[in-house]
Motif scaffolding. Sequence first.
Motif, PDB file in Angstrom:
ATOM      1  N   PRO A 202       0.835  -1.205   0.000  1.00  0.00           N
ATOM      2  CA  PRO A 202       0.000   0.000   0.000  1.00  0.00           C
ATOM      3  C   PRO A 202       0.872   1.259   0.000  1.00  0.00           C
ATOM      4  O   PRO A 202       1.934   1.291   0.614  1.00  0.00           O
ATOM      5  CB  PRO A 202      -0.805  -0.115   1.303  1.00  0.00           C
ATOM      6  CG  PRO A 202      -0.793  -1.581   1.614  1.00  0.00           C
ATOM      7  CD  PRO A 202       0.521  -2.105   1.104  1.00  0.00           C
ATOM      8  N   ALA A 203       0.470   2.255  -0.709  1.00  0.00           N
ATOM      9  CA  ALA A 203       1.150   3.556  -0.806  1.00  0.00           C
ATOM     10  C   ALA A 203       2.441   3.507  -1.619  1.00  0.00           C
ATOM     11  O   ALA A 203       3.140   4.502  -1.709  1.00  0.00           O
ATOM     12  CB  ALA A 203       1.414   4.149   0.575  1.00  0.00           C
ATOM     13  N   ALA A 204       2.783   2.369  -2.226  1.00  0.00           N
ATOM     14  CA  ALA A 204       4.020   2.272  -3.015  1.00  0.00           C
ATOM     15  C   ALA A 204       3.809   2.644  -4.479  1.00  0.00           C
ATOM     16  O   ALA A 204       4.771   2.732  -5.235  1.00  0.00           O
ATOM     17  CB  ALA A 204       4.595   0.858  -2.922  1.00  0.00           C
TER      18      ALA A 204
ATOM     19  N   HIS B 102       9.640   4.064 -11.411  1.00  0.00           N
ATOM     20  CA  HIS B 102      10.617   3.097 -11.916  1.00  0.00           C
ATOM     21  C   HIS B 102      10.151   2.468 -13.229  1.00  0.00           C
ATOM     22  O   HIS B 102      10.937   2.316 -14.163  1.00  0.00           O
ATOM     23  CB  HIS B 102      10.872   2.005 -10.875  1.00  0.00           C
ATOM     24  CG  HIS B 102      11.805   2.423  -9.785  1.00  0.00           C
ATOM     25  ND1 HIS B 102      11.432   3.292  -8.796  1.00  0.00           N
ATOM     26  CD2 HIS B 102      13.087   2.092  -9.550  1.00  0.00           C
ATOM     27  CE1 HIS B 102      12.447   3.482  -7.984  1.00  0.00           C
ATOM     28  NE2 HIS B 102      13.466   2.772  -8.415  1.00  0.00           N
ATOM     29  N   LEU B 103       8.870   2.100 -13.287  1.00  0.00           N
ATOM     30  CA  LEU B 103       8.350   1.449 -14.493  1.00  0.00           C
ATOM     31  C   LEU B 103       8.406   2.386 -15.703  1.00  0.00           C
ATOM     32  O   LEU B 103       8.679   1.938 -16.817  1.00  0.00           O
ATOM     33  CB  LEU B 103       6.922   0.959 -14.259  1.00  0.00           C
ATOM     34  CG  LEU B 103       6.763  -0.194 -13.264  1.00  0.00           C
ATOM     35  CD1 LEU B 103       5.289  -0.465 -12.988  1.00  0.00           C
ATOM     36  CD2 LEU B 103       7.462  -1.451 -13.769  1.00  0.00           C
TER      37      LEU B 103
ATOM     38  N   ASP C 276      13.455  -9.133 -13.657  1.00  0.00           N
ATOM     39  CA  ASP C 276      14.315  -8.953 -12.478  1.00  0.00           C
ATOM     40  C   ASP C 276      14.260  -7.507 -11.985  1.00  0.00           C
ATOM     41  O   ASP C 276      14.171  -7.257 -10.771  1.00  0.00           O
ATOM     42  CB  ASP C 276      15.764  -9.329 -12.788  1.00  0.00           C
ATOM     43  CG  ASP C 276      15.974 -10.827 -12.922  1.00  0.00           C
ATOM     44  OD1 ASP C 276      15.088 -11.604 -12.494  1.00  0.00           O
ATOM     45  OD2 ASP C 276      17.020 -11.223 -13.475  1.00  0.00           O
ATOM     46  N   GLN C 277      14.305  -6.557 -12.909  1.00  0.00           N
ATOM     47  CA  GLN C 277      14.265  -5.138 -12.528  1.00  0.00           C
ATOM     48  C   GLN C 277      12.954  -4.803 -11.827  1.00  0.00           C
ATOM     49  O   GLN C 277      12.951  -4.080 -10.823  1.00  0.00           O
ATOM     50  CB  GLN C 277      14.422  -4.253 -13.765  1.00  0.00           C
ATOM     51  CG  GLN C 277      15.810  -4.245 -14.363  1.00  0.00           C
ATOM     52  CD  GLN C 277      15.836  -3.428 -15.651  1.00  0.00           C
ATOM     53  OE1 GLN C 277      15.331  -2.312 -15.675  1.00  0.00           O
ATOM     54  NE2 GLN C 277      16.414  -3.979 -16.706  1.00  0.00           N
ATOM     55  N   ILE C 278      11.853  -5.319 -12.345  1.00  0.00           N
ATOM     56  CA  ILE C 278      10.551  -5.054 -11.714  1.00  0.00           C
ATOM     57  C   ILE C 278      10.519  -5.665 -10.315  1.00  0.00           C
ATOM     58  O   ILE C 278      10.079  -5.036  -9.355  1.00  0.00           O
ATOM     59  CB  ILE C 278       9.395  -5.585 -12.587  1.00  0.00           C
ATOM     60  CG1 ILE C 278       9.317  -4.796 -13.896  1.00  0.00           C
ATOM     61  CG2 ILE C 278       8.064  -5.491 -11.829  1.00  0.00           C
ATOM     62  CD1 ILE C 278       8.362  -5.367 -14.925  1.00  0.00           C
TER      63      ILE C 278
ATOM     64  N   ASP D 282      11.494  -1.205  -5.054  1.00  0.00           N
ATOM     65  CA  ASP D 282      11.029  -1.084  -3.681  1.00  0.00           C
ATOM     66  C   ASP D 282       9.507  -0.954  -3.680  1.00  0.00           C
ATOM     67  O   ASP D 282       8.953  -0.090  -4.368  1.00  0.00           O
ATOM     68  CB  ASP D 282      11.663   0.138  -3.011  1.00  0.00           C
ATOM     69  CG  ASP D 282      11.315   0.230  -1.540  1.00  0.00           C
ATOM     70  OD1 ASP D 282      11.242  -0.823  -0.872  1.00  0.00           O
ATOM     71  OD2 ASP D 282      11.100   1.361  -1.064  1.00  0.00           O
ATOM     72  N   GLY D 283       8.840  -1.794  -2.948  1.00  0.00           N
ATOM     73  CA  GLY D 283       7.380  -1.767  -2.869  1.00  0.00           C
ATOM     74  C   GLY D 283       6.723  -2.914  -3.609  1.00  0.00           C
ATOM     75  O   GLY D 283       5.545  -3.197  -3.398  1.00  0.00           O
TER      76      GLY D 283
END
Length: 146
Positions: free
Chosen positions: A76-78, A85-86, A121-123, A127-128
């Motif tokens: 939540p909240a991420a 990042h995406l 891997d990157q996904i 963080d989150g």
Amino acid sequence: MTETDDTDRLLIAELSQNARLPVAKLAARLGLARTTVQARLERLERSGVIAGYTVRLSDQAQRQSIKATVLVQIRPAALPGVLTHLKRMPAVEAVHTTSGRFDLCCLLRTNNTLELDSALDQIGEIDGVILLESLIHLSTRIDRTV
């Protein structure tokens, strides 16, 4: 956004097939004056109905790439940080929020399985991100987006 009528929808359908059609050719296909088509295009662009023009890859070019749907569960909240990042990842073509067990549905396109593996891997390292599940597209049976 502005209301669209049948003529607008026909114009959009023509542009969906070939966004590079000259206004004069569009006008001829629709049986309208060139100035009418130009005015409609400007109105559709100004109002945001037409957000832009894009390149559509040929079937051959698409067959040379690997496409995958990646379902992502996040804390939540991420969401803002994950989206940041995406957006930076060239392999990510689209991201949709979803209901249910997963929070995001990401559409990826890469040149090969090694690039796909790297993108996954990157996904997973963002963080989150709690969990992801990937679905590699094998063939397209129905495509109404073209």
